[in-house]
Write a protein that holds these residues in place. Structure first.
Motif, PDB file in Angstrom:
ATOM      1  N   UNK A  46      41.723 -29.787  34.865  1.00  0.00           N
ATOM      2  CA  UNK A  46      40.881 -29.576  36.043  1.00  0.00           C
ATOM      3  C   UNK A  46      41.719 -29.234  37.281  1.00  0.00           C
ATOM      4  N   UNK A  47      42.879 -29.873  37.412  1.00  0.00           N
ATOM      5  CA  UNK A  47      43.749 -29.568  38.546  1.00  0.00           C
ATOM      6  C   UNK A  47      44.254 -28.131  38.471  1.00  0.00           C
ATOM      7  N   UNK A  48      44.570 -27.682  37.266  1.00  0.00           N
ATOM      8  CA  UNK A  48      45.035 -26.311  37.094  1.00  0.00           C
ATOM      9  C   UNK A  48      43.905 -25.317  37.359  1.00  0.00           C
ATOM     10  N   UNK A  49      42.696 -25.644  36.888  1.00  0.00           N
ATOM     11  CA  UNK A  49      41.543 -24.770  37.119  1.00  0.00           C
ATOM     12  C   UNK A  49      41.206 -24.697  38.602  1.00  0.00           C
ATOM     13  N   UNK A  50      41.457 -25.786  39.313  1.00  0.00           N
ATOM     14  CA  UNK A  50      41.142 -25.830  40.747  1.00  0.00           C
ATOM     15  C   UNK A  50      41.987 -24.839  41.549  1.00  0.00           C
ATOM     16  N   UNK A  51      43.138 -24.428  40.992  1.00  0.00           N
ATOM     17  CA  UNK A  51      44.002 -23.473  41.677  1.00  0.00           C
ATOM     18  C   UNK A  51      43.429 -22.057  41.630  1.00  0.00           C
ATOM     19  N   UNK A  52      42.508 -21.810  40.682  1.00  0.00           N
ATOM     20  CA  UNK A  52      42.094 -20.438  40.432  1.00  0.00           C
ATOM     21  C   UNK A  52      40.590 -20.185  40.546  1.00  0.00           C
ATOM     22  N   UNK A  53      39.773 -21.230  40.390  1.00  0.00           N
ATOM     23  CA  UNK A  53      38.324 -21.028  40.369  1.00  0.00           C
ATOM     24  C   UNK A  53      37.622 -21.844  41.447  1.00  0.00           C
ATOM     25  N   UNK A  54      36.409 -21.434  41.776  1.00  0.00           N
ATOM     26  CA  UNK A  54      35.608 -22.134  42.773  1.00  0.00           C
ATOM     27  C   UNK A  54      34.224 -22.406  42.198  1.00  0.00           C
ATOM     28  N   UNK A  55      33.410 -23.088  42.985  1.00  0.00           N
ATOM     29  CA  UNK A  55      32.040 -23.401  42.557  1.00  0.00           C
ATOM     30  C   UNK A  55      31.021 -22.407  43.103  1.00  0.00           C
ATOM     31  N   UNK A  56      31.446 -21.447  43.899  1.00  0.00           N
ATOM     32  CA  UNK A  56      30.545 -20.422  44.421  1.00  0.00           C
ATOM     33  C   UNK A  56      30.839 -19.097  43.732  1.00  0.00           C
ATOM     34  N   UNK A  57      29.791 -18.439  43.231  1.00  0.00           N
ATOM     35  CA  UNK A  57      29.934 -17.181  42.538  1.00  0.00           C
ATOM     36  C   UNK A  57      29.367 -16.050  43.392  1.00  0.00           C
ATOM     37  N   UNK A  58      29.625 -14.783  43.066  1.00  0.00           N
ATOM     38  CA  UNK A  58      29.191 -13.659  43.900  1.00  0.00           C
ATOM     39  C   UNK A  58      27.712 -13.671  44.248  1.00  0.00           C
ATOM     40  N   UNK A  59      26.840 -14.171  43.353  1.00  0.00           N
ATOM     41  CA  UNK A  59      25.403 -14.190  43.634  1.00  0.00           C
ATOM     42  C   UNK A  59      25.056 -15.134  44.768  1.00  0.00           C
ATOM     43  N   UNK A  60      25.993 -16.020  45.123  1.00  0.00           N
ATOM     44  CA  UNK A  60      25.745 -16.993  46.173  1.00  0.00           C
ATOM     45  C   UNK A  60      26.481 -16.638  47.460  1.00  0.00           C
ATOM     46  N   UNK A  61      26.940 -15.408  47.542  1.00  0.00           N
ATOM     47  CA  UNK A  61      27.723 -15.000  48.701  1.00  0.00           C
ATOM     48  C   UNK A  61      26.961 -15.202  50.009  1.00  0.00           C
ATOM     49  N   UNK A  62      25.680 -14.935  49.991  1.00  0.00           N
ATOM     50  CA  UNK A  62      24.870 -15.058  51.198  1.00  0.00           C
ATOM     51  C   UNK A  62      23.949 -16.279  51.129  1.00  0.00           C
ATOM     52  N   UNK A  63      24.338 -17.261  50.341  1.00  0.00           N
ATOM     53  CA  UNK A  63      23.565 -18.493  50.213  1.00  0.00           C
ATOM     54  C   UNK A  63      23.607 -19.234  51.555  1.00  0.00           C
ATOM     55  N   UNK A  64      22.449 -19.496  52.196  1.00  0.00           N
ATOM     56  CA  UNK A  64      22.452 -20.192  53.497  1.00  0.00           C
ATOM     57  C   UNK A  64      22.967 -21.622  53.408  1.00  0.00           C
ATOM     58  N   UNK A  65      23.000 -22.185  52.175  1.00  0.00           N
ATOM     59  CA  UNK A  65      23.477 -23.553  52.007  1.00  0.00           C
ATOM     60  C   UNK A  65      24.973 -23.607  51.699  1.00  0.00           C
ATOM     61  N   UNK A  74      39.397 -13.485  32.307  1.00  0.00           N
ATOM     62  CA  UNK A  74      40.303 -13.036  33.364  1.00  0.00           C
ATOM     63  C   UNK A  74      41.636 -12.552  32.791  1.00  0.00           C
ATOM     64  N   UNK A  75      42.149 -11.422  33.286  1.00  0.00           N
ATOM     65  CA  UNK A  75      43.449 -10.922  32.832  1.00  0.00           C
ATOM     66  C   UNK A  75      44.625 -11.478  33.631  1.00  0.00           C
ATOM     67  N   UNK A  76      44.363 -12.348  34.585  1.00  0.00           N
ATOM     68  CA  UNK A  76      45.417 -12.839  35.475  1.00  0.00           C
ATOM     69  C   UNK A  76      46.508 -13.595  34.697  1.00  0.00           C
ATOM     70  N   UNK A  77      47.761 -13.220  34.868  1.00  0.00           N
ATOM     71  CA  UNK A  77      48.856 -13.938  34.191  1.00  0.00           C
ATOM     72  C   UNK A  77      49.040 -15.353  34.738  1.00  0.00           C
ATOM     73  N   UNK A  78      48.538 -15.618  35.965  1.00  0.00           N
ATOM     74  CA  UNK A  78      48.688 -16.948  36.560  1.00  0.00           C
ATOM     75  C   UNK A  78      47.898 -18.015  35.797  1.00  0.00           C
ATOM     76  N   UNK A  79      46.996 -17.581  34.909  1.00  0.00           N
ATOM     77  CA  UNK A  79      46.171 -18.530  34.155  1.00  0.00           C
ATOM     78  C   UNK A  79      46.837 -18.967  32.853  1.00  0.00           C
ATOM     79  N   UNK A  80      48.096 -18.620  32.672  1.00  0.00           N
ATOM     80  CA  UNK A  80      48.780 -18.946  31.423  1.00  0.00           C
ATOM     81  C   UNK A  80      48.786 -20.426  31.112  1.00  0.00           C
ATOM     82  N   UNK A  81      49.127 -21.260  32.107  1.00  0.00           N
ATOM     83  CA  UNK A  81      49.170 -22.709  31.886  1.00  0.00           C
ATOM     84  C   UNK A  81      47.774 -23.251  31.613  1.00  0.00           C
ATOM     85  N   UNK A  82      46.753 -22.732  32.292  1.00  0.00           N
ATOM     86  CA  UNK A  82      45.381 -23.177  32.066  1.00  0.00           C
ATOM     87  C   UNK A  82      44.931 -22.808  30.661  1.00  0.00           C
ATOM     88  N   UNK A  83      45.234 -21.606  30.203  1.00  0.00           N
ATOM     89  CA  UNK A  83      44.858 -21.191  28.847  1.00  0.00           C
ATOM     90  C   UNK A  83      45.555 -22.064  27.806  1.00  0.00           C
TER      91      UNK A  83
END
Length: 274
Positions: A25-44, A90-99
């Motif tokens: 979870x700590x490693x995932x926290x470096x790369x992912x968030x809880x907001x996705x593109x569909x929530x970009x204009x979410x008033x909350x 994701x093709x990001x090489x930074x996710x190697x440790x998470x994978x």
């Protein structure tokens, strides 16, 4: 309850899987968030400066989901599946440790408990007063290393193992929990419990404890967990050297802990001066 904590809740395999999940979870926290593109204009949505690769808008880190109840509700058992699918896509090489952590979890290759030492059998309050980071630092202070099958020198790193201090007791730390209870001397006194207050039987503390009473009501242990399978032997050897050092240190405070090429050496400062 004490037995359940020892054999289930804080069992070495349970704790190893828990520590691995925390690292995931700590490693995932470096790369992912809880907001996705569909929530970009979410008033909350809560604006939080982004620190994630490839994102162009502000998002909420996984570790801050508790700030937003609607997002916190997503933090159920399915969160690891979501993280896994995102990491695979994701093709990001930074996710190697998470994978790597996700793959080990999928194959049930959890962290392993290398060794455990109980306070009292080794050291005392001085050892227990050391923080987990201090013990970790003492392990690494002499740069433990060994030569692998390919002839390469492998050094022990801080991320290769985890130190955990565990406390088990019966609810009153080092005190007997039964000492707070009072008992009737005779079973026949039960019938007197409905008497007026002046005529109630006297309940007293048990002075002669049963033979099967534990000699100690507080257990304190220090456990070492290996995060990398290839470092298991080196961590195990370093622990034995460290344990021997602590035993000798109790007799001679001047002895120094040192590990060289898999061989532990105790050096006396007084001998050096001579």
């Amino acid at each position: 309850r004490m037995k359940n904590h020892e054999t289930i809740y804080t069992h070495k395999k349970t704790k190893a899987a828990e520590l691995q999940m925390v690292d995931l979870l700590l490693e995932a926290d470096k790369h992912f968030s809880m907001l996705f593109p569909t929530q970009l204009y979410d008033p909350h949505g809560i604006p939080v400066p982004t620190r994630f690769y490839g994102f162009k808008f502000q998002q909420l880190p996984i570790s801050r989901a508790w700030m937003f109840p609607r997002l916190f509700l997503r933090m159920d058992d399915t969160i690891t599946s979501v993280i896994e699918s995102k990491a695979v896509e994701s093709p990001l090489p930074q996710l190697g440790r998470l994978r790597e952590l996700l793959n080990d979890r999928r194959k049930h290759k959890f962290y392993k408990c290398v060794a455990e030492v109980e306070i009292g059998t080794l050291g005392g309050d001085e050892l227990w007063e050391m923080s987990e980071d201090e013990i970790n630092g003492e392990f690494l202070s002499r740069q433990p290393r060994h030569i692998d099958s390919d002839g390469k020198v492998v050094h022990l790193e801080a991320d290769d193992f985890i130190v955990e201090k565990r406390t088990l007791h019966y609810g009153r730390k080092e005190k007997n929990p039964v000492s707070q209870m009072r008992f009737l001397k005779n079973k026949s006194d039960q019938v007197k419990l409905s008497n007026p207050i002046p005529q109630l039987p006297i309940a007293e503390e048990v002075e002669n404890l049963p033979m099967n009473t534990p000699s100690s009501f507080l257990r304190r242990t220090i456990r070492f967990f290996c995060c990398t399978a290839k470092q298991y032997e080196l961590i195990s050897h370093t622990f034995e050297s460290w344990k021997e050092h602590k035993t000798q240190q109790a007799e001679n405070p001047n002895c120094v802990f040192e590990v060289l090429n898999g061989n532990e050496v105790e050096v006396d400062d007084d001998d050096d001066e001579e």
